[in-house]
Design an enzyme around this catalytic site. Structure first.
Site, PDB file in Angstrom:
ATOM      1  N   ASP A   7       0.868  -1.188   0.000  1.00  0.00           N
ATOM      2  CA  ASP A   7       0.000   0.000   0.000  1.00  0.00           C
ATOM      3  C   ASP A   7       0.896   1.227   0.000  1.00  0.00           C
ATOM      4  O   ASP A   7       2.098   1.136   0.293  1.00  0.00           O
ATOM      5  CB  ASP A   7      -0.917   0.003   1.233  1.00  0.00           C
ATOM      6  N   SER A   8       0.282   2.371  -0.287  1.00  0.00           N
ATOM      7  CA  SER A   8       1.033   3.622  -0.214  1.00  0.00           C
ATOM      8  C   SER A   8       1.422   3.934   1.234  1.00  0.00           C
ATOM      9  O   SER A   8       2.321   4.734   1.466  1.00  0.00           O
ATOM     10  CB  SER A   8       0.185   4.769  -0.761  1.00  0.00           C
ATOM     11  N   CYS A  70      -4.521  -1.694  -1.925  1.00  0.00           N
ATOM     12  CA  CYS A  70      -4.669  -0.277  -2.238  1.00  0.00           C
ATOM     13  C   CYS A  70      -5.575  -0.171  -3.463  1.00  0.00           C
ATOM     14  O   CYS A  70      -5.275  -0.755  -4.510  1.00  0.00           O
ATOM     15  CB  CYS A  70      -3.285   0.298  -2.544  1.00  0.00           C
ATOM     16  N   GLU A 172      -2.952   8.854   7.408  1.00  0.00           N
ATOM     17  CA  GLU A 172      -1.520   8.528   7.350  1.00  0.00           C
ATOM     18  C   GLU A 172      -0.746   9.328   8.397  1.00  0.00           C
ATOM     19  O   GLU A 172       0.165   8.812   9.032  1.00  0.00           O
ATOM     20  CB  GLU A 172      -1.025   8.849   5.932  1.00  0.00           C
ATOM     21  N   CYS A 206     -11.096   2.832  -0.121  1.00  0.00           N
ATOM     22  CA  CYS A 206      -9.683   3.168   0.109  1.00  0.00           C
ATOM     23  C   CYS A 206      -9.340   2.447   1.396  1.00  0.00           C
ATOM     24  O   CYS A 206     -10.064   2.579   2.395  1.00  0.00           O
ATOM     25  CB  CYS A 206      -9.504   4.680   0.270  1.00  0.00           C
ATOM     26  N   HIS A 208      -7.244   2.862   3.623  1.00  0.00           N
ATOM     27  CA  HIS A 208      -7.023   3.700   4.801  1.00  0.00           C
ATOM     28  C   HIS A 208      -8.332   3.910   5.582  1.00  0.00           C
ATOM     29  O   HIS A 208      -8.309   4.076   6.806  1.00  0.00           O
ATOM     30  CB  HIS A 208      -6.493   5.076   4.389  1.00  0.00           C
TER      31      HIS A 208
HETATM   32  N1  DGL Z   1      -4.953   3.128   0.687  1.00  0.00           N
HETATM   33  C1  DGL Z   1      -4.961   3.480  -0.678  1.00  0.00           C
HETATM   34  C2  DGL Z   1      -6.239   3.137  -1.398  1.00  0.00           C
HETATM   35  O1  DGL Z   1      -6.852   2.137  -1.055  1.00  0.00           O
HETATM   36  C3  DGL Z   1      -4.252   4.724  -1.113  1.00  0.00           C
HETATM   37  C4  DGL Z   1      -4.527   5.992  -0.435  1.00  0.00           C
HETATM   38  C5  DGL Z   1      -3.602   7.064  -0.991  1.00  0.00           C
HETATM   39  O2  DGL Z   1      -2.407   6.836  -0.984  1.00  0.00           O
HETATM   40  O3  DGL Z   1      -4.110   8.109  -1.448  1.00  0.00           O
HETATM   41  O4  DGL Z   1      -6.629   3.784  -2.322  1.00  0.00           O
END
Ligand code: DGL
Length: 283
Positions: A7-8, A70, A172, A206, A208
């Site tokens: 993931d990011s 992600c 984050e 997402c 997150h």
């Molecule tokens: N957690 C990621 C997603 O599911 C990326 C969030 C991001 O880096 O903007 O899209």
């Protein structure tokens, strides 16, 4: 050998958590590209290049299979990497490797249909009975992946995506709950205004956002069903391993956490979600 989870940043931990429960004996390597997070506001080509670099790093760690935990990477980069990069890369490595995403399992969970299913288009009038809200990064929303793929399978479901530009970054950074609650409520309000009523169901599109799933539950009408990507992904991966025994999971039960960003203990928000301190080492 091991399962890689990418993931990011910290969002993919929500998926990792469920995968570890499902495959307790497997070895896992988690990679957070925190040097480049968030991905959601980046251009498509950048997302493709960063995702590829993350996968290469995880294959170099001995992973056979990488799960892109992600949506942004899965929706924007996965198909391209599978078509233009992986075939040659596999030959170069001389072993079977693959990259899987989380959008396919989520769409299967949202439609109740296998990915291979495409609805027959008969040209009849369709009643869109079920309004599905998708909260996601701007890049995922702009790709319209959920609208397109769900419409191919279920014409009685109307999908409305709500881009949440600030939210993954706030999570984050480990922002205070009050700031997160305000941001989430604002996005739920914006979607409700756009639809003219609240959605019947929602996808936290997402990874997150799973970390603050309770805030989405508070902001949506009580009892609004949420489609959980971590569960859907764990179920899909179990089915994948049944079909593809050539991919090894490892059997040492090890868990490693790597970051391209600042190594060390993650924020209190992550700690609360994780149930204890979690420390990343440099990638
Ligand atoms: N957690 C990621 C997603 O599911 C990326 C969030 C991001 O880096 O903007 O899209």
């Amino acid at each position: 050998m091991a399962i890689g989870v990418f993931d990011s940043g910290v969002g993919g931990l929500s998926v990792h958590h469920r995968l570890v429960e499902r495959f307790p004996k497997a070895d896992f390597v988690y990679l957070a590209d925190q040097a480049n997070t968030p991905y959601g506001g980046r251009r498509g080509e950048e997302i493709v290049a960063l995702t590829r670099a993350g996968c290469e790093r995880l294959f170099a760690e001995g992973c056979d299979l990488v799960v892109l935990a992600c949506n942004t990477a899965s929706g924007i980069a996965l198909r391209r990497l599978q078509q233009t990069w992986l075939p040659d890369y596999r030959r170069e490595l001389g072993r079977p490797v693959n990259v899987l995403g989380i959008i396919v399992p989520t769409i299967e969970a949202a439609t109740g249909l296998p990915w291979e299913h495409e609805a027959e288009r008969r040209g009849d009038k369709v009643e869109k009975l079920d309004i599905l809200g998708v909260f996601s990064t701007p890049a995922t929303a702009a790709s319209r992946v959920y609208e397109i793929e769900i419409d191919k399978r279920r014409q009685d479901v109307a999908v409305f995506s709500q881009p949440c530009p600030d939210l993954a970054g706030l999570i984050e950074e480990g922002s205070p709950r009050a700031a997160l609650a305000e941001a989430v409520a604002g996005h739920v309000r914006a979607l409700t205004t756009r639809i003219g009523r609240p959605p019947d169901r929602a996808i936290l599109g997402c990874t997150h956002y799973e970390i603050v799933a309770d805030l989405f539950r508070d902001a949506l009408p009580p009892g609004t069903p949420l489609i959980h990507q971590p569960q859907a992904t764990a179920d899909a991966l179990a089915r994948y391993f049944e079909r593809h025994p050539e991919f090894r999971q490892g059997e040492g039960g090890t868990r490693r956490f790597l970051t391209t960003g600042k190594a060390g203990v993650q924020s209190g928000l992550v700690e609360a979600f994780w149930g204890g301190p979690l420390s990343f080492t440099p990638a």
